[in-house]
Write a protein that holds these residues in place. Structure first.
Motif, PDB file in Angstrom:
ATOM      1  N   THR A 110       0.799  -1.227   0.000  1.00  8.05           N
ATOM      2  CA  THR A 110       0.000   0.000   0.000  1.00  8.05           C
ATOM      3  C   THR A 110       0.831   1.276   0.000  1.00  8.05           C
ATOM      4  N   THR A 111       2.099   1.183   0.321  1.00  7.00           N
ATOM      5  CA  THR A 111       2.936   2.389   0.305  1.00  7.00           C
ATOM      6  C   THR A 111       3.895   2.435  -0.878  1.00  7.00           C
ATOM      7  N   SER A 112       3.863   1.422  -1.726  1.00  2.00           N
ATOM      8  CA  SER A 112       4.776   1.409  -2.872  1.00  2.00           C
ATOM      9  C   SER A 112       4.208   2.262  -4.003  1.00  2.00           C
ATOM     10  N   GLY A 113       5.110   2.682  -4.861  1.00  2.00           N
ATOM     11  CA  GLY A 113       4.691   3.408  -6.049  1.00  2.00           C
ATOM     12  C   GLY A 113       4.183   2.436  -7.099  1.00  2.00           C
ATOM     13  N   THR A 114       3.907   2.956  -8.265  1.00  6.68           N
ATOM     14  CA  THR A 114       3.457   2.100  -9.359  1.00  6.68           C
ATOM     15  C   THR A 114       4.662   1.529 -10.102  1.00  6.68           C
ATOM     16  N   GLY A 115       4.409   0.585 -10.973  1.00  7.16           N
ATOM     17  CA  GLY A 115       5.463   0.003 -11.797  1.00  7.16           C
ATOM     18  C   GLY A 115       6.352  -0.946 -11.033  1.00  7.16           C
ATOM     19  N   ALA A 116       7.659  -0.770 -11.192  1.00  6.80           N
ATOM     20  CA  ALA A 116       8.641  -1.675 -10.574  1.00  6.80           C
ATOM     21  C   ALA A 116       8.532  -1.737  -9.051  1.00  6.80           C
ATOM     22  N   PRO A 117       8.338  -0.602  -8.349  1.00 10.58           N
ATOM     23  CA  PRO A 117       8.211  -0.701  -6.891  1.00 10.58           C
ATOM     24  C   PRO A 117       7.015  -1.555  -6.451  1.00 10.58           C
ATOM     25  N   LEU A 118       5.900  -1.430  -7.154  1.00 11.64           N
ATOM     26  CA  LEU A 118       4.732  -2.236  -6.809  1.00 11.64           C
ATOM     27  C   LEU A 118       4.985  -3.705  -7.121  1.00 11.64           C
ATOM     28  N   THR A 119       5.624  -3.987  -8.253  1.00 11.93           N
ATOM     29  CA  THR A 119       5.951  -5.373  -8.600  1.00 11.93           C
ATOM     30  C   THR A 119       6.855  -5.992  -7.536  1.00 11.93           C
ATOM     31  N   GLU A 120       7.859  -5.241  -7.115  1.00 16.63           N
ATOM     32  CA  GLU A 120       8.763  -5.727  -6.072  1.00 16.63           C
ATOM     33  C   GLU A 120       8.000  -5.985  -4.765  1.00 16.63           C
ATOM     34  N   ALA A 121       7.107  -5.066  -4.404  1.00 16.88           N
ATOM     35  CA  ALA A 121       6.318  -5.233  -3.174  1.00 16.88           C
ATOM     36  C   ALA A 121       5.425  -6.464  -3.265  1.00 16.88           C
ATOM     37  N   LEU A 122       4.842  -6.696  -4.421  1.00 15.57           N
ATOM     38  CA  LEU A 122       3.983  -7.875  -4.601  1.00 15.57           C
ATOM     39  C   LEU A 122       4.789  -9.169  -4.511  1.00 15.57           C
ATOM     40  N   LEU A 123       5.981  -9.173  -5.100  1.00 13.39           N
ATOM     41  CA  LEU A 123       6.835 -10.363  -5.018  1.00 13.39           C
ATOM     42  C   LEU A 123       7.268 -10.629  -3.578  1.00 13.39           C
ATOM     43  N   CYS A 124       7.605  -9.561  -2.868  1.00 12.31           N
ATOM     44  CA  CYS A 124       7.965  -9.713  -1.454  1.00 12.31           C
ATOM     45  C   CYS A 124       6.771 -10.202  -0.644  1.00 12.31           C
ATOM     46  N   ALA A 125       5.583  -9.729  -0.994  1.00 14.74           N
ATOM     47  CA  ALA A 125       4.376 -10.160  -0.288  1.00 14.74           C
ATOM     48  C   ALA A 125       4.138 -11.653  -0.472  1.00 14.74           C
ATOM     49  N   VAL A 126       4.429 -12.162  -1.654  1.00 12.78           N
ATOM     50  CA  VAL A 126       4.298 -13.598  -1.890  1.00 12.78           C
ATOM     51  C   VAL A 126       5.254 -14.367  -0.975  1.00 12.78           C
ATOM     52  N   ALA A 127       6.480 -13.874  -0.863  1.00 16.19           N
ATOM     53  CA  ALA A 127       7.448 -14.526   0.028  1.00 16.19           C
ATOM     54  C   ALA A 127       6.991 -14.436   1.478  1.00 16.19           C
ATOM     55  N   GLU A 128       6.479 -13.270   1.876  1.00 14.71           N
ATOM     56  CA  GLU A 128       6.011 -13.115   3.258  1.00 14.71           C
ATOM     57  C   GLU A 128       4.771 -13.957   3.525  1.00 14.71           C
ATOM     58  N   ALA A 129       3.912 -14.114   2.534  1.00 14.63           N
ATOM     59  CA  ALA A 129       2.742 -14.983   2.688  1.00 14.63           C
ATOM     60  C   ALA A 129       3.194 -16.428   2.876  1.00 14.63           C
ATOM     61  N   GLY A 130       4.255 -16.806   2.176  1.00 13.69           N
ATOM     62  CA  GLY A 130       4.810 -18.141   2.352  1.00 13.69           C
ATOM     63  C   GLY A 130       5.337 -18.315   3.783  1.00 13.69           C
ATOM     64  N   LEU A 131       6.002 -17.297   4.289  1.00 13.82           N
ATOM     65  CA  LEU A 131       6.497 -17.338   5.657  1.00 13.82           C
ATOM     66  C   LEU A 131       5.332 -17.418   6.645  1.00 13.82           C
ATOM     67  N   ALA A 132       4.312 -16.592   6.418  1.00 16.42           N
ATOM     68  CA  ALA A 132       3.160 -16.574   7.313  1.00 16.42           C
ATOM     69  C   ALA A 132       2.442 -17.925   7.278  1.00 16.42           C
ATOM     70  N   GLY A 133       2.335 -18.507   6.099  1.00 22.14           N
ATOM     71  CA  GLY A 133       1.657 -19.791   5.969  1.00 22.14           C
ATOM     72  C   GLY A 133       2.408 -20.934   6.616  1.00 22.14           C
ATOM     73  N   ARG A 134       3.710 -20.839   6.648  1.00 20.72           N
ATOM     74  CA  ARG A 134       4.533 -21.897   7.250  1.00 20.72           C
ATOM     75  C   ARG A 134       4.581 -21.781   8.774  1.00 20.72           C
ATOM     76  N   ALA A 135       4.355 -20.550   9.249  1.00 19.25           N
ATOM     77  CA  ALA A 135       4.383 -20.318  10.692  1.00 19.25           C
ATOM     78  C   ALA A 135       3.163 -20.923  11.301  1.00 19.25           C
TER      79      ALA A 135
END
Length: 113
Positions: free
Chosen positions: A88-113
């Motif tokens: 929600t605080t990232s810009g558009t384009g590459a910053p948003l893509t990076e945030a979404l990719l990181c969110a996938v990794a964090e969701a994986g962490l959250a799901g494993r916890a």
């Protein structure tokens, strides 16, 4: 379940109901943008919480301590919050893509916890 055990749940339900009009007020009154002091500290604080949660969960889990479930739950919550703020605080384009990719990794962490 006894009345004594139910009252915290009733309070939680009341809080959930009361938060709905509060969210409407916030949606209507908060500015679209703002300047934030201590921005790095806020972000680093989330990462410190996540690192501490991961370490505590690993430590307790490796010892076979059932409290690892508690730290895992808290760490999963922090990971979801971190992902939310990244997106929600990232810009558009590459910053948003990076945030979404990181969110996938964090969701994986959250799901494993």
């Amino acid at each position: 379940m006894t009345v004594r055990k139910k009252w915290p749940l009733v309070l939680l339900a009341a809080a959930a109901v009361l938060l709905v009009p509060w969210m409407v007020v916030l949606a209507q009154t908060l500015p679209d943008t703002t300047r934030v002091d201590h921005w790095p500290l806020a972000w680093i604080g989330l990462d410190v919480l996540m690192a501490a949660g991961c370490a505590a969960t690993a430590f307790l889990g490796l010892r076979g301590d059932a409290r690892a479930r508690l730290t895992a739950s808290a760490t999963a919550s922090v990971a979801v919050l971190d992902a939310w703020f990244d997106i929600t605080t990232s810009g558009t384009g590459a910053p948003l893509t990076e945030a979404l990719l990181c969110a996938v990794a964090e969701a994986g962490l959250a799901g494993r916890a």
